[in-house]
Design a protein around this motif. Structure first.
Motif, mmCIF file in Angstrom:
data_model
loop_
_atom_site.group_PDB
_atom_site.id
_atom_site.type_symbol
_atom_site.label_atom_id
_atom_site.label_comp_id
_atom_site.label_asym_id
_atom_site.label_seq_id
_atom_site.Cartn_x
_atom_site.Cartn_y
_atom_site.Cartn_z
ATOM 1 N N ARG A 166 -17.231 -14.468 23.125
ATOM 2 C CA ARG A 166 -16.935 -13.994 21.559
ATOM 3 C C ARG A 166 -15.635 -13.530 21.478
ATOM 4 N N GLN A 217 -20.087 -3.962 21.203
ATOM 5 C CA GLN A 217 -19.209 -4.924 20.682
ATOM 6 C C GLN A 217 -18.092 -4.311 19.915
ATOM 7 N N GLU A 238 -19.959 -11.849 26.116
ATOM 8 C CA GLU A 238 -18.627 -11.172 25.281
ATOM 9 C C GLU A 238 -17.423 -11.674 25.625
ATOM 10 N N THR A 258 -14.846 -3.240 23.624
ATOM 11 C CA THR A 258 -16.177 -3.852 24.115
ATOM 12 C C THR A 258 -16.614 -3.448 25.326
ATOM 13 N N ILE A 299 -12.289 -6.118 27.319
ATOM 14 C CA ILE A 299 -13.565 -5.800 27.529
ATOM 15 C C ILE A 299 -13.875 -4.713 28.701
#
Length: 267
Positions: free
Chosen positions: A133, A8, A130, A58, A14
């Motif tokens: 998030r 993370q 993810e 991430t 990402i």
């Protein structure tokens, strides 16, 4: 073996890494033939290639091999490229159309169902978590899906593949600015070739998660392996000098994606 590794970060970007894993359970490996056990169609060293290029990024990485089950295929088994040669959710052949399973040892319907639950679903649960998030942190999330393939695969495409193959499902999976700046950086990279939405327009991951109207953007980068490997055959060794030339261009892409993310809020 955990089917997914997550690191993370605090960036709006990402990295998805669905095809760098090489894990195959022993019982399944015993059913692969000699060709299959070479794991030829791995995205060799791609996680290493991107490592350290963007602070706070991430990463979501599948640890299992695509021959076990392909994390970048529709779980329904629907083809990504109807009418074109491709490989499926659990491939029967490699990218050269060579069988990878011992005769009579190919995957059954029960195998597919079990692997969906044990491998495919956990990877995508992690990726979805993810995205949620990161979006909560920034109001926007940009999924950059990392891939590579051999430069020559006649079963899948004619001739030599360009070095950079950008996929956005023809502009549907991300804001136009993401597509434009990525294409511009690739086109300006001296000594490299590039294409936008050519043979590879983005796999299931890009198409499934790319919802720009919700602030969830996705773009796929398929690199020709000649850009960072010593050779596109066993043992598929990483080439430090080639990678050193390539990495600044990848870094430029990721940096610019991170920089423009705040402007994408509400788009």
């Amino acid at each position: 073996m955990n089917p997914v590794e997550v690191h993370q970060g605090s960036s709006p970007v990402i990295l998805g890494l669905p095809h760098t894993g090489t894990y195959v359970p022993d019982a399944v490996k015993a059913r692969l033939n000699e060709q299959g056990r070479l794991l030829t169609d791995t995205d060799w060293h791609v996680h290493r290639l991107y490592d350290g290029l963007l602070d706070g990024v991430t990463t979501v990485r599948a640890t299992f091999h695509r021959y076990l089950i392909d994390a970048n295929r529709d779980p329904s088994g629907e083809s990504l490229y109807p009418g074109q040669n491709t490989t499926g959710l659990v491939p029967l052949t490699d990218f050269d159309n060579r069988p990878i399973w011992r005769e009579g040892e190919g995957p059954t319907a029960d195998d597919v169902a079990e692997r969906l639950e044990a491998f495919h679903a956990p990877y995508h649960a992690a990726l979805e978590a993810e995205i949620a998030r990161v979006k909560a942190l920034h109001g926007v999330a940009i999924l950059y899906d990392c891939h590579s393939i051999r430069s020559h695969c006649p079963f899948l495409f004619e001739g030599r593949l360009p070095d950079f193959n950008i996929g956005t499902n023809r502009g549907k999976t991300c804001a136009a600015e993401i597509e434009r700046l990525t294409a511009e950086i690739c086109a300006a990279a001296d000594g490299y070739t590039s294409v936008l939405n050519g043979r590879f327009v983005g796999g299931w991951t890009t198409r499934h998660y790319g919802k720009p109207e919700r602030g969830e953007h996705a773009i796929q980068m398929e690199l020709a392996q000649a850009t960072h490997l010593q050779g596109e055959a066993v043992p598929f060794d990483y080439d430090e000098e080639k990678a050193a030339r390539l990495r600044p261009h990848l870094k430029a892409i990721l940096t610019r994606l991170s920089e423009i993310a705040p402007s994408l809020k509400g788009n």
